[in-house]
Design an enzyme around this catalytic site. Structure first.
Site, PDB file in Angstrom:
ATOM      1  N   GLY A 134      17.050  25.657  46.661  1.00  0.00           N
ATOM      2  CA  GLY A 134      16.052  26.756  46.042  1.00  0.00           C
ATOM      3  C   GLY A 134      14.843  25.995  45.496  1.00  0.00           C
ATOM      4  CB  CYS A 148      14.759  28.477  33.048  1.00  0.00           C
ATOM      5  SG  CYS A 148      15.443  27.486  34.414  1.00  0.00           S
ATOM      6  CG  LEU A 200       9.534  24.583  26.269  1.00  0.00           C
ATOM      7  CD1 LEU A 200       9.651  24.350  27.682  1.00  0.00           C
ATOM      8  CD2 LEU A 200       7.964  23.904  25.760  1.00  0.00           C
TER       9      LEU A 200
HETATM   10  C1  UDX Z   1      17.515  27.634  39.302  1.00  0.00           C
HETATM   11  C2  UDX Z   1      18.635  27.243  38.271  1.00  0.00           C
HETATM   12  O1  UDX Z   1      18.760  25.802  38.298  1.00  0.00           O
HETATM   13  C3  UDX Z   1      19.800  27.909  38.394  1.00  0.00           C
HETATM   14  O2  UDX Z   1      20.664  27.601  37.292  1.00  0.00           O
HETATM   15  C4  UDX Z   1      19.508  29.237  38.263  1.00  0.00           C
HETATM   16  O3  UDX Z   1      20.668  30.287  38.435  1.00  0.00           O
HETATM   17  C5  UDX Z   1      18.472  29.779  39.466  1.00  0.00           C
HETATM   18  O4  UDX Z   1      17.490  29.056  39.239  1.00  0.00           O
HETATM   19  P1  UDX Z   1      16.861  27.517  41.808  1.00  0.00           P
HETATM   20  O5  UDX Z   1      16.708  26.485  42.668  1.00  0.00           O
HETATM   21  O6  UDX Z   1      15.580  28.002  41.241  1.00  0.00           O
HETATM   22  O7  UDX Z   1      17.869  27.260  40.648  1.00  0.00           O
HETATM   23  O8  UDX Z   1      17.550  28.991  42.202  1.00  0.00           O
HETATM   24  P2  UDX Z   1      17.633  29.486  43.639  1.00  0.00           P
HETATM   25  O9  UDX Z   1      16.044  29.470  44.151  1.00  0.00           O
HETATM   26  O10 UDX Z   1      18.208  30.947  43.748  1.00  0.00           O
HETATM   27  O11 UDX Z   1      18.633  28.516  44.620  1.00  0.00           O
HETATM   28  C6  UDX Z   1      19.809  28.600  44.555  1.00  0.00           C
HETATM   29  C7  UDX Z   1      20.435  28.450  46.090  1.00  0.00           C
HETATM   30  O12 UDX Z   1      21.613  28.181  46.121  1.00  0.00           O
HETATM   31  C8  UDX Z   1      20.217  29.410  46.994  1.00  0.00           C
HETATM   32  O13 UDX Z   1      19.069  29.303  48.177  1.00  0.00           O
HETATM   33  C9  UDX Z   1      21.454  30.106  47.527  1.00  0.00           C
HETATM   34  O14 UDX Z   1      21.622  30.302  48.770  1.00  0.00           O
HETATM   35  C10 UDX Z   1      22.343  28.867  47.535  1.00  0.00           C
HETATM   36  N1  UDX Z   1      23.514  28.834  47.316  1.00  0.00           N
HETATM   37  C11 UDX Z   1      24.166  29.693  46.395  1.00  0.00           C
HETATM   38  C12 UDX Z   1      24.415  27.856  47.952  1.00  0.00           C
HETATM   39  O15 UDX Z   1      23.951  27.201  48.839  1.00  0.00           O
HETATM   40  N2  UDX Z   1      25.916  28.077  47.975  1.00  0.00           N
HETATM   41  C13 UDX Z   1      26.462  29.018  46.759  1.00  0.00           C
HETATM   42  O16 UDX Z   1      27.604  29.111  46.890  1.00  0.00           O
HETATM   43  C14 UDX Z   1      25.440  29.721  46.213  1.00  0.00           C
HETATM   44  C1  UDX Z   2      10.458  26.487  32.376  1.00  0.00           C
HETATM   45  C2  UDX Z   2      10.311  24.987  31.907  1.00  0.00           C
HETATM   46  O1  UDX Z   2       8.882  24.790  31.359  1.00  0.00           O
HETATM   47  C3  UDX Z   2      10.907  24.159  32.643  1.00  0.00           C
HETATM   48  O2  UDX Z   2      10.772  22.680  31.755  1.00  0.00           O
HETATM   49  C4  UDX Z   2      12.192  24.319  33.020  1.00  0.00           C
HETATM   50  O3  UDX Z   2      12.774  23.368  33.986  1.00  0.00           O
HETATM   51  C5  UDX Z   2      12.077  25.578  33.800  1.00  0.00           C
HETATM   52  O4  UDX Z   2      11.676  26.680  32.738  1.00  0.00           O
HETATM   53  P1  UDX Z   2       8.983  27.650  34.473  1.00  0.00           P
HETATM   54  O5  UDX Z   2       9.768  28.697  33.965  1.00  0.00           O
HETATM   55  O6  UDX Z   2       8.860  27.344  35.896  1.00  0.00           O
HETATM   56  O7  UDX Z   2       9.634  26.242  33.683  1.00  0.00           O
HETATM   57  O8  UDX Z   2       7.403  27.928  33.754  1.00  0.00           O
HETATM   58  P2  UDX Z   2       6.699  27.682  32.408  1.00  0.00           P
HETATM   59  O9  UDX Z   2       5.318  27.038  32.730  1.00  0.00           O
HETATM   60  O10 UDX Z   2       7.453  27.228  31.339  1.00  0.00           O
HETATM   61  O11 UDX Z   2       6.528  29.170  32.147  1.00  0.00           O
HETATM   62  C6  UDX Z   2       7.557  30.283  31.802  1.00  0.00           C
HETATM   63  C7  UDX Z   2       6.784  31.538  31.463  1.00  0.00           C
HETATM   64  O12 UDX Z   2       6.087  31.564  30.089  1.00  0.00           O
HETATM   65  C8  UDX Z   2       5.840  31.939  32.314  1.00  0.00           C
HETATM   66  O13 UDX Z   2       6.084  33.361  32.558  1.00  0.00           O
HETATM   67  C9  UDX Z   2       4.642  31.855  31.654  1.00  0.00           C
HETATM   68  O14 UDX Z   2       3.415  32.553  31.973  1.00  0.00           O
HETATM   69  C10 UDX Z   2       5.136  32.069  30.459  1.00  0.00           C
HETATM   70  N1  UDX Z   2       3.980  31.346  29.267  1.00  0.00           N
HETATM   71  C11 UDX Z   2       4.017  29.825  29.325  1.00  0.00           C
HETATM   72  C12 UDX Z   2       3.145  31.883  28.151  1.00  0.00           C
HETATM   73  O15 UDX Z   2       3.262  33.157  28.547  1.00  0.00           O
HETATM   74  N2  UDX Z   2       2.448  31.249  27.405  1.00  0.00           N
HETATM   75  C13 UDX Z   2       2.181  30.166  27.646  1.00  0.00           C
HETATM   76  O16 UDX Z   2       1.506  29.362  26.859  1.00  0.00           O
HETATM   77  C14 UDX Z   2       3.116  29.219  28.465  1.00  0.00           C
END
Ligand code: UDX
Ligand code: UDX
Length: 478
Positions: free
Chosen positions: A9, A273, A224
């Site tokens: 993912g 997250c 954050l």
């Molecule tokens: C992040 C965070 O790390 C995770 O905790 C959160 O729940 C989702 O966001 P991310 O990589 O962004 O992970 O998630 P996602 O893009 O949904 O990828 C997870 C992948 O795991 C998917 O491609 C899914 O198909 C895969 N998966 C899920 C497996 O391969 N096996 C499983 O049993 C379940």
């Molecule tokens: C976040 C954390 O930053 C990262 O360290 C962690 O691994 C995953 O979660 P991400 O969710 O990818 O990363 O993006 P981020 O840039 O943190 O923004 C999160 C949300 O906050 C977005 O919707 C963004 O638009 C919002 N945001 C961010 C604000 O509204 N104002 C700001 O000043 C900064």
């Protein structure tokens, strides 16, 4: 050395691509149950949009980076296994609405145990609630037939932010590795640290015990998110009193103890997250009897919900308290710019809020597909974090249109709502858009990225978050 990563993912894909790029001596295989995703990783149309990612993948793919659905084979052969699968918020049962559902994690652990004939380091990459390593350790040990196989569990939380993932992976502020306080635990930490030391200065590789590392991840995201909720709370006060939130943010940000980052008022934070991690943190607090601590952190999520609701109320209030049958152009659906990710995007709640009041939303986003938008607007809360969640029947969708052309999206609309800070929005010819819209034409800037003075000159009624209100809008609110 061989590394396998379960879950291709947003986290697993880019992280492993960077490891492979920087460590040509290590074979890295990313596996996933989703065949389509793996196919996409093996093509030049990657399943996620992330600036600079394709170049990294292209350089390492086929050399020492591979994407596969043959989980058993690659997990069985690996020395280090990263687990980066979904950890959705529970929707029913104990802890519904806040606790993490570890179904996929546990499934991954059982699979690892069943195919392991040699000792493994298992690395937690997905966000997990504190003490997951303990539970997973038990599953691994009890399900492996071979008594000579040892499992060492490490917590190595991901801090990359989407849209800047490649830069974050290349030059991280720090890498955090948590492990058991035993000899084998420390050895495992060292092994993983060696991998990162291929490109990251040693002083940036921090080590901790397992629980500290798990908790640090939740705490970092909670802090954050708290900054955003804090500035968003002040944005409401600014509107009510005539102050300008950008000026307030700038003034406080120059205090080196506060710092200038993450102080942009917005329509709300989104992403996979922030909300989930805070809810997890609260749940952990509650389970150990710290109700006041849990309540404190819940407030960060409540303020975020309030901000989205407040935005919807502004739109409806400004448009004479009715949006019924009015076309509203939505510019931006992703949760932030430079990503196609829509998980927990504020646009979902804003669109649903407007549609509930009878509006017809016409959505344009440069990276999000129509299928994704329809899925998001029809799915129940928290469903997005289950692999392959599908579009369901929803009357919401009757009032949603997705446009691939921003001009067409605004044609005949009463208002434009900017919900994502895409750079291209700043370059649009708003005078031309104005001509195509119903008058009075409104712009609601939920990201404060447009030139508001110029828009007012053209004739728009402008609402900018946390800024002094237009005369026109004041009349509606006094
Ligand atoms: C992040 C965070 O790390 C995770 O905790 C959160 O729940 C989702 O966001 P991310 O990589 O962004 O992970 O998630 P996602 O893009 O949904 O990828 C997870 C992948 O795991 C998917 O491609 C899914 O198909 C895969 N998966 C899920 C497996 O391969 N096996 C499983 O049993 C379940
Ligand atoms: C976040 C954390 O930053 C990262 O360290 C962690 O691994 C995953 O979660 P991400 O969710 O990818 O990363 O993006 P981020 O840039 O943190 O923004 C999160 C949300 O906050 C977005 O919707 C963004 O638009 C919002 N945001 C961010 C604000 O509204 N104002 C700001 O000043 C900064």
């Amino acid at each position: 050395m061989k590394i396998a990563c379960i879950g291709a993912g947003y986290v697993g894909g880019p992280t492993m691509a960077m490891v492979a790029l920087k460590c040509p001596d290590i074979e890295v295989v990313v596996v996933d149950i989703n065949e389509e995703r793996i196919k996409a990783w093996n093509s030049d149309k990657l399943p996620i949009y992330e600036p600079g990612l394709l170049e990294v993948v292209q350089e390492a793919r086929g050399r020492n980076l591979f994407f596969s659905t043959d989980t058993k084979k690659h997990v069985g052969e690996a020395d280090i296994i990263f687990v980066s699968v979904n950890t959705p918020t529970k929707t029913h049962g104990i802890g519904a609405g806040k606790a993490a559902d570890l179904t996929y994690w546990e499934g991954a652990a059982r699979l690892i145990a069943s195919v392991s004939t040699s000792s493994k380091i298992v690395v937690e990459k997905s966000t997990v609630p504190v003490k997951t390593a303990e539970a997973i350790g038990k599953v691994l040990r009890r399900n492996c037939q071979d008594p000579n196989v040892n499992f060492e569990i490490l917590s190595n939380p991901e801090f990359l932010a989407e849209g800047t993932a490649i830069e974050d992976l290349q030059h991280p502020d720090r890498v955090l590795i948590g492990g058991a306080d035993t000899e084998s635990g420390q050895k495992a930490i060292k092994t993983l640290a060696e991998v990162y030391a291929h490109w990251i200065p040693r002083e940036r590789i921090l080590t901790a015990n397992l629980w500290s590392a798990e908790l640090a991840k939740l705490t970092a995201n909670a802090f954050l998110a708290q900054r955003i909720s804090s500035i968003n709370a002040i944005s409401a006060l600014c509107e009510a009193t005539g102050a300008d939130v950008s000026q307030v943010a700038h003034a406080i940000g120059t205090d080196s103890r506060i710092g200038p980052k993450f102080l942009n008022a917005s329509v709300g934070f989104g992403g996979s997250c922030f909300q989930k991690d805070i809810l997890n943190l609260c749940y952990v607090c509650e389970t150990v009897g710290l109700k006041e601590v849990a309540d404190y952190w819940y407030q960060v999520v409540s303020m975020n919900d309030y901000q989205k609701q407040r935005f919807v109320e502004r739109v409806i209030g400004a448009m004479f308290n009715t949006v019924s049958q009015k076309k509203i152009a939505i510019y931006g659906f992703a949760f932030k710019k430079d990503t196609g990710d829509t998980r927990e995007t504020p646009a979902i709640d804003v669109c649903k809020g407007l549609i509930r009041d009878g509006a017809k939303c016409c959505i344009y986003d440069p990276e999000v597909t129509p299928e994704q938008i329809f899925r998001d607007l029809s799915a129940p809360k928290f469903e997005w974090d289950r692999p392959n969640y599908s579009r369901s029947q929803s009357h919401m969708l009757e009032n949603v249109q997705v446009q691939s052309d921003p001009i067409a999206a605004a044609d005949g609309a009463h208002a434009i709502c900017v919900l994502t800070e895409w750079d291209e929005f700043k370059k649009y010819d708003f005078a031309a858009l104005y001509e195509k819209m119903v008058k009075p034409a409104f712009i609601f800037d939920g990201r404060n990225i447009l030139d508001h003075a110029k828009l007012r000159e053209i004739g728009f009624i402008v609402y900018a978050l946390g800024k002094p209100l237009d005369q026109f809008l004041q009349k509606n609110y006094s």
